[in-house]
Design a protein around this motif. Sequence first.
Motif, PDB file in Angstrom:
ATOM      1  N   ALA B  44       0.829  -1.204   0.000  1.00  0.00           N
ATOM      2  CA  ALA B  44       0.000   0.000   0.000  1.00  0.00           C
ATOM      3  C   ALA B  44       0.868   1.261   0.000  1.00  0.00           C
ATOM      4  O   ALA B  44       0.613   2.212  -0.747  1.00  0.00           O
ATOM      5  N   GLN B  45       1.908   1.248   0.821  1.00  0.00           N
ATOM      6  CA  GLN B  45       2.756   2.437   0.956  1.00  0.00           C
ATOM      7  C   GLN B  45       3.583   2.673  -0.306  1.00  0.00           C
ATOM      8  O   GLN B  45       3.773   3.817  -0.718  1.00  0.00           O
ATOM      9  N   VAL B  46       4.051   1.587  -0.911  1.00  0.00           N
ATOM     10  CA  VAL B  46       4.833   1.740  -2.150  1.00  0.00           C
ATOM     11  C   VAL B  46       3.947   2.305  -3.253  1.00  0.00           C
ATOM     12  O   VAL B  46       4.349   3.198  -4.001  1.00  0.00           O
ATOM     13  N   LEU B  47       2.722   1.813  -3.332  1.00  0.00           N
ATOM     14  CA  LEU B  47       1.818   2.325  -4.373  1.00  0.00           C
ATOM     15  C   LEU B  47       1.509   3.799  -4.149  1.00  0.00           C
ATOM     16  O   LEU B  47       1.343   4.563  -5.092  1.00  0.00           O
ATOM     17  N   ALA B  48       1.449   4.214  -2.873  1.00  0.00           N
ATOM     18  CA  ALA B  48       1.145   5.620  -2.579  1.00  0.00           C
ATOM     19  C   ALA B  48       2.379   6.508  -2.695  1.00  0.00           C
ATOM     20  O   ALA B  48       2.254   7.732  -2.751  1.00  0.00           O
ATOM     21  N   GLY B  49       3.576   5.894  -2.709  1.00  0.00           N
ATOM     22  CA  GLY B  49       4.778   6.695  -2.955  1.00  0.00           C
ATOM     23  C   GLY B  49       5.647   6.976  -1.753  1.00  0.00           C
ATOM     24  O   GLY B  49       6.442   7.912  -1.757  1.00  0.00           O
TER      25      GLY B  49
END
Lengths: 452, 258
Positions: B44-49
């Motif tokens: 989730a965090q990687v997708l959000a940046g």
Amino acid sequence: MSTLEHWLQRYNAGRDALPGAGVPWLDALREEAIMRFADEGWPSNRLENWRHTSLALLEERSFAPAAAPLAPEAVLQRLRRDGEEAAGGHWLVFVDGRHAPALSELGALPGGAEICSLAEVLATHPDWVEAYFGTVEEGASPVALNAALATDGAFVRLARGVALDAPLHVVFIGGVREGASLVRNLIVAEAGAEATIVEHYVGVEGAGDVQAGAAAAGTAGALTNAVTRIAAAQDARITHLKLQEEDRSTVHVAQIAAVQARGSVFASHSLSFGAQLARNDITTRFDGEGCEALLNGLFHVDGRRHVDHHTRIDHAQPRGTSREFYRGVLDGAGRGVFAGRILVAPGAVRTDAMQRADNLLLSPQAEADARPELEIYADDVKCAHGSTVGQIDEDSLFYLRTRGLDEAHARNLLTYAFAAEVLERIGLAPLKRRAQAAIRARLPGGELMEAL
Amino acid sequence: MLDIRNLHASVDGKPILRGLDLHVGTGEVHAIMGPNGSGKSTLAQVLAGRDSFTVEDGSVSWDGVDLLAMPTEERARAGLFLAFQYPVEIPGVSNAYFLKAAVNAVRRHRGEPEYDAMDFLKRVKAEMKAVGMREEFLYRSVNEGFSGGEKKRNEVLQMALLEPRLAILDETDSGLDIDALRTVADGVNRLRSPERSMIVITHYQRLLDYIVPDHVHVLSRGRIVRSGGRELAHELEERGYGWIDEAQATPAAQGAAS
């Protein structure tokens, strides 16, 4: 010429023209005070209390007014246009440390309230002043210099039970024609009296900031030396807000000293946003049982500017409550110092003291020192303290960015929010708004925060 | 719509995602389940940046655009929304200011006129009502002193206001009692639409009784190890995650032994 000679000459040449000259107790006090200053000189970092903030730079300085000062009228107008009129308010204005009646405007005062300049009361009722003027020994050497040479200041006396309906704004506009302003304010609140008093210190530099170069070299610039003494009698309630927005070339040295009688409440808000170097010593002493004090502060430094707060709360009597909150926002190669001393005297049981100091560093070159000093000589007390030095919280930054705020906006928002929390403790809404506007004007992207 | 291929990500040199593949079509709701430490929140965090994670390999294509090349705020403006597992408290910033700044940042990006104060209040109050939030939460600092349920409602409120194309809900059910869970799930369901894709990350099957997914994936040790329909969630509920780990570990152990 060394600065000491400068001040001695100034004293010798000017003492007869000082307000109240010829009043015997005052003449004697001034004589001793200038001797003390001549003996001690400006404090340097050899003194423990001045370890982080030396005033030795003042020894080499020529005190110069701003090169192209704005007119005091314009400066005052800028201060007053922020919708303050709606809340009324009394305005007592000083230019270069002297009362400017044409710029001052006192509204209708309740019976038993006296507000005038120190010079005026010394001319008419020096006996009202004697017990409150202060002594030669108190404070550091600049306080003694002030005792010897203060040219004017505000005098406020509130009789028993008198409440000032609207804030008194005391405005000091410095560096107009003279380089040095020395002012002394005396606030005397008798039993049950109430007032809110705002001290503004504002500079007059125009947009050019002409003197910044010379000031950076420490060779020229203005000096403000201010002393405010507050006597709060039983159950009196005094709120004091100081807004320091001096020019970037000004050295500002100030002491605020309160003495509180039983059941009195003193709130101090010290907002120190300007000046090349500012040193504020803020003290209160609980002389009776059940006193309350709030010492609330916010400072901002950038460039190579330096702000130092030294506070001292003297819990000399039982059942006193003190709350202290200081925050600093430090940018550039700015330096911030906070030293908070809390003394709990033997027998001052049921003391409740709490102190917090938090600093936000916006730049790797900025530096903050936070030093709590608790001395507790009584049992059955509650004393807590904490301090932090940190940077913008990465989790908060990320959260805001995931909601579409760009990084700069998010950083500025978090910076402003950190500062604005201090201002939430200012009770009067118009004063709070003014303080918010003042810090917004100094922080990057502040104009975006207006709706906050 | 969203095409994740062979995604590897690490934090402080420690690999967490190890070759994750996932395809989410427009309008689909995908649930990602997995044990603690399997890499759900990291995804989730990687997708959000979040830049504390390093993408070591792989690609994420979002409608043909390289998602990983976009700064966090641009992803948000382009319609990606992450509902946080632990929403951040921001003292000193009112929820109203925060919501308005967020909504207007997104509207600017879409070429829509920014809301003025009146229009914004009207809109936000209507949405707050829908997620069962009292108006006072507008004037409190962002998430400060909110209960777990209030924080999650605030996340769903933001989602409703920002109208994302892709919403990622990171353990939105954690710490909620059944009533709060129902309200939050209702809020999410209201936002389901053929144009909006969702990735619902959860440890428990429970949430999926309320937000019914089209696809369920099981994440283990940084990879999707099984995919299926709703029934997969029930299977996990019955059997727990242990069998997944065992199934994963066995071939690796054998490989090491041989």
